[in-house]
Design a protein around this motif. Structure first.
Motif, PDB file in Angstrom:
ATOM      1  N   VAL A 106      22.839  55.167  -2.310  1.00  0.00           N
ATOM      2  CA  VAL A 106      21.838  55.115  -1.241  1.00  0.00           C
ATOM      3  C   VAL A 106      20.849  53.963  -1.413  1.00  0.00           C
ATOM      4  O   VAL A 106      20.619  53.192  -0.465  1.00  0.00           O
ATOM      5  CB  VAL A 106      21.100  56.465  -1.135  1.00  0.00           C
ATOM      6  CG1 VAL A 106      19.901  56.336  -0.205  1.00  0.00           C
ATOM      7  CG2 VAL A 106      22.050  57.541  -0.639  1.00  0.00           C
ATOM      8  N   GLY A 143      18.202  58.204   2.140  1.00  0.00           N
ATOM      9  CA  GLY A 143      19.577  58.642   2.314  1.00  0.00           C
ATOM     10  C   GLY A 143      19.729  59.943   3.048  1.00  0.00           C
ATOM     11  O   GLY A 143      20.836  60.487   3.130  1.00  0.00           O
ATOM     12  N   TYR A 159      23.538  60.835   3.305  1.00  0.00           N
ATOM     13  CA  TYR A 159      24.347  61.124   2.123  1.00  0.00           C
ATOM     14  C   TYR A 159      25.400  62.211   2.397  1.00  0.00           C
ATOM     15  O   TYR A 159      26.026  62.719   1.481  1.00  0.00           O
ATOM     16  CB  TYR A 159      23.415  61.575   0.998  1.00  0.00           C
ATOM     17  CG  TYR A 159      24.057  61.753  -0.353  1.00  0.00           C
ATOM     18  CD1 TYR A 159      24.609  60.675  -1.022  1.00  0.00           C
ATOM     19  CD2 TYR A 159      24.102  63.003  -0.962  1.00  0.00           C
ATOM     20  CE1 TYR A 159      25.192  60.837  -2.275  1.00  0.00           C
ATOM     21  CE2 TYR A 159      24.675  63.178  -2.217  1.00  0.00           C
ATOM     22  CZ  TYR A 159      25.217  62.090  -2.860  1.00  0.00           C
ATOM     23  OH  TYR A 159      25.791  62.246  -4.102  1.00  0.00           O
TER      24      TYR A 159
END
Length: 889
Positions: free
Chosen positions: A873, A743, A759
């Motif tokens: 994620v 992520g 992210y």
């Protein structure tokens, strides 16, 4: 009615005690936003009482001072006793009153606390109340009791603070460390050894990671289980000692009173009975001179153990010899609980008189324990032909117990300097043959300064986990710091008691930097434990999944005896909610401070956010290093909060950052990019590490926002002594892949297109990601975008404006909307996209993250770039993975 009386009536009507409410009451156990030590924190809501002060409530101040007269001693801001009372009579706010009452209740209960603060939370009608504590349960209870006491004074209800204080004292006595554990813990703290309490009793961890040790009272993690078994069986102990020629009383273990009489006849009278495996003197009889006495005492001893030891009664004074690590370190004579007659007072009156001695208290709350006044005392007195109502003649000492245990009111006299060298050898042999690292040897001898073989002395017990209070707080003689030899045994001179603790904070880049630092230290062959928003890792193995950036996850790593280095991502939420999970760090890294999570938990400005994150450099050891971003004014200012060496990093070129140049001119350590190379500078010394474009994390130099993370990681590894070639090798082997940095900048090939999964969830992170997206060649750039619902409306719209540079956008909402109604976050995001100039036909709203990713995969064509702002994620990566060639681009 006069104006004054009408005003008083109006105030009284508004002063409804029920309006005073406390919520989110919690113990903040580690260094925190308000104090670098534990505090109790809570929110105080006043409602209609917001504008009511103490002077406006008729009779309130007098009632409060009558309930707690010791408030007269509080100096408050006036700096002298009586200052707080002056503030009360002038008129002060209710949260301020709660602060002082909670602190005073703790003080009266026996705690040494004085720190308190009342802070505006930034939320209307809500205040933060912060008070120090020593014992968590006592601190929490003191705030609850303070609220009830203040409410009672407001309502003019009867209030008696004495039972409240007494309950707090009892609570403190029940939850505090016992005197033996406390003696060791105090010595450890004096030496700077980290201390972590592991349960509500006496199990304590000293040190961290691979250097941790555990104690429970005067027992260590090195105490032999077999030795404890031997010590607990009094008959086994006697036989083991007898086998090596040490003096012990004659006797045997039996299960029936008739057998006890047989043994007594065999070894000779007088005798005594004691349970085989009881402790603290429980069930031990006094001198028994005949068959009737044995029969009378049998039940009391048999109640504690199936087997009872019958021993020849030996005259002599009771001594305890403490042996630590094979060496005698202290000796105490123990005197049984007793009173001395005056010819007038009854034994009951003499006991009451003695118990008024301020040195005596319940349990271990004082130097000496209260003399017993119970059925056991009555029974023992009866054996002497006495009762509690007997009046002993002047000068007569009347013992109240057969044993000299401090827990039953006995006292101690230090005899460490008196013991004969031959007796030292005998006691050290006794501890060694039983196998205890910490042992209490009980000896009956007329005089400990005379060799045992010359005066008929006997060793009657060898105790595991011996009590230490008799040595640290004798009633007579010199106190002995017996915690010191125990800590010496656990940590011999020259041994380490901790491991490197590296704390990483900032608004963006924390997880990547934490992972990179951990990776660099793994190259040295060390076992690295680290915590991130993805989970807790031991080496490269995920041991607990989830957002693990608070004290709970730090404890998992620091309490693991296999860990050599701890790298701990530390987020603002954990600092505010529960404080840090460690007291000190060896390296504290602050990457940046930008707008994120504003409006939550009372943090409304970037400056306040910087104060929260500034806790990290503040807890770095004086011989440690604070690694700070010289390009961020808020972070650079944190150098004033640390006593450690400051190490700066900067993405600016040579000469571009004046503060950085001045730092180098003073001989300071810095890391920056010079001639396209990550370079360590130490004054004039220049150490090139690796070229920027060579580092996979930069995606060939395109991911410029990674520079901060890489520079901070290099600085951390350098100051901890990692070799330059090891740092270089680590940087070259660290990839932004789903396995290494899930992520975080995961660029995956999907057919002829690519998908960037990240992210990013705040303005600074999204801005950096959009810069990268524009730098990467692509026909179209299609985004799957969202914003956390707990951000301010203007922040969510701002994210939309930053994302409006994409060619097409699929708007989703996270599964956890964080208090927002369905569609609310998406609507704000769309408003921002439109404000940024994106046409309506390029905006598509989808039903959740999986649907948005599926739609993206369907839209992608040759040469396109997908950008996914991922929430879940692992799920997003798992959804995309079947469409990829399983390799990062």
């Amino acid at each position: 009615m006069t104006d004054a009386s009408r005003g008083a009536a109006a105030t009284a009507e508004r002063a409804d005690p029920a309006e005073l409410r406390v919520s989110r009451l919690r113990a903040v156990r580690g260094p925190n936003f308000w104090r670098l030590a534990p505090v109790i924190a809570c929110d105080v809501r006043l409602g209609a009482l917001e504008d009511v002060d103490s002077a406006e409530m008729p009779g309130f101040v007098d009632r409060l001072l009558a309930a707690l007269p010791t408030l007269h001693e509080h100096p408050c801001s006036r700096g002298e006793s009586g200052g707080f009372v002056e503030r009360l009579r002038e008129g002060t706010h209710l949260p301020h009153i709660l602060e002082h009452v909670a602190l005073e209740l703790q003080t009266l209960a026996g705690s040494d606390v004085s720190f308190g603060r009342v802070v505006e939370s930034g939320d209307p009608g809500t205040w933060w109340l912060i008070v120090a504590y020593e014992e968590e349960d006592v601190g929490l209870r003191s705030v609850r009791d303070a609220v009830r006491l203040v409410q009672a004074c407001m309502a003019d209800e009867p209030i008696d603070a004495a039972p409240v204080v007494e309950e707090l004292r009892d609570l403190r006595e029940g939850v505090r460390l016992g005197p033996s554990t406390e003696a060791i813990v105090e010595e450890a703290r004096r030496r700077g050894i980290p201390v972590r309490r592991l349960n509500r009793y006496s199990l304590v961890q000293l040190g961290l990671g691979r250097n941790l040790r555990r104690i429970q009272a005067a027992m260590s993690d090195g105490t032999s289980a077999i030795a404890v078994e031997i010590a607990q069986d009094k008959d086994d102990t006697r036989r083991v000692l007898q086998a090596v020629g040490l003096p012990v009383p004659q006797g045997d273990a039996v299960t029936a009173v008739e057998d006890a009489l047989e043994v007594a006849a065999e070894i000779g009278w007088p005798v005594l009975l004691k349970p085989l495996d009881a402790s603290h003197g429980r069930g031990i009889s006094g001198r028994l001179d005949d068959e009737a006495a044995v029969r009378a005492a049998w039940e009391a001893s048999a109640a504690y153990s199936r087997r009872v030891v019958v021993e020849r009664f030996v005259e002599g004074r009771d001594h305890r010899v403490l042996v630590v690590g094979g060496r005698v370190v202290a000796v105490a004579e123990r005197v049984p609980a007793h009173v001395v007659g005056d010819g007038h007072a009854t034994i009951r009156e003499l006991v009451g008189r003695a118990n008024r001695d301020p040195r005596r208290g319940k349990g271990h709350s004082r130097v000496m324990t209260h003399l017993p006044d119970d059925a056991g005392t009555e029974a023992f007195l009866a054996q002497q032909g006495l009762s509690m109502d007997s009046v002993p003649e002047a000068g007569r000492a009347v013992e109240l117990r057969a044993t000299a245990n401090l827990s039953t009111g006995g006292t101690s006299i230090d005899r460490t300097d008196d013991i004969h060298p031959d007796n030292v050898t005998a006691c050290e042999m006794a501890a060694g043959i039983v196998g205890l690292d910490i042992a209490g040897i009980d000896v009956l001898t007329p005089d400990v300064s005379v060799p045992f073989r010359e005066n008929g002395a006997v060793i009657i017990e060898v105790n595991a986990a011996p009590g230490l209070r008799m040595h640290t707080h004798p009633a007579e003689g010199a106190p002995r710091n017996v915690g010191a030899p125990i800590v010496d045994m656990l940590y011999p001179p020259g041994s380490e008691h901790t491991i490197p603790v590296i704390a990483v904070t900032g608004t963006n880049g924390k997880t990547t930097t934490t992972r990179l630092i951990a990776h660099l230290f793994r190259q040295t062959g060390k076992t690295v434990g680290f915590t991130t928003t993805d989970g807790v890792y031991l080496g490269s193995r995920l041991v607990m999944e989830g957002d693990m950036t608070g004290p709970f996850s730090a404890n998992i790593i620091l309490s693991n005896p296999t860990v050599d280095v701890a790298v701990l991502e530390t987020a603002r939420g954990g600092i505010l909610r529960a404080g840090l999970g460690f007291d000190e760090a060896d390296v504290g890294v602050v990457l940046n401070v930008t707008a994120d999570h504003l409006g939550l938990r009372g943090i409304h400005t970037v400056e306040q956010l910087a104060e929260v994150k500034g806790v990290i450099p503040a807890v770095v050891k004086r011989d440690g290093h604070a690694v700070l971003n010289a390009d961020d004014p808020l972070v650079y200012a944190m150098r004033e909060r640390t006593g450690a060496d400051v190490v700066l990093f900067s993405t600016a070129g040579p000469g571009a950052n004046e503060s950085f140049e001045e730092h180098l001119a003073r001989g300071g350590i810095g890391v920056r990019i010079e001639d396209g190379t990550y370079t360590v500078r130490r004054g004039r010394l220049r150490i090139p590490i690796v070229g920027v474009r060579e580092v996979p994390l930069t995606l060939g130099g395109a991911a410029r926002f990674q520079h901060q993370n890489i520079l901070a990681a290099i600085a951390t590894a350098y100051v901890r002594g990692v070799r330059y070639d090891t740092i270089r090798a680590g940087l070259l082997s660290f990839f932004p892949s789903p396995s290494m940095t899930p992520g975080r900048l995961n660029l995956l090939r999907v057919g002829g297109a690519r998908v960037l999964v990240d992210y990013a969830h705040n303005a600074a992170a999204v801005e950096g990601l959009m810069e990268l997206a524009q730098a990467l060649p692509a026909k179209r750039r299609i985004g799957v975008v969202a914003s956390p619902g707990d951000r301010r409306d203007e922040d969510i719209r701002g994210l939309g404006r930053l994302l409006s540079g994409l060619d097409r956008v699929l708007v989703k909402e996270d599964l956890d909307r964080r208090g927002r109604a369905v569609g609310a976050t998406a609507s704000l995001l769309v408003e921002g996209l439109r404000a940024g100039g994106m046409d309506e036909d390029r905006i598509e709203t989808t039903d959740g993250e999986p649907a948005a990713v599926e739609r993206l995969l369907a839209l992608l064509g040759e040469g396109d770039l997908g950008v996914v702002l991922a929430d879940k994620v692992p799920a997003v990566l798992a959804q995309i993975q079947p469409h990829t060639d399983n390799l990062p681009t």
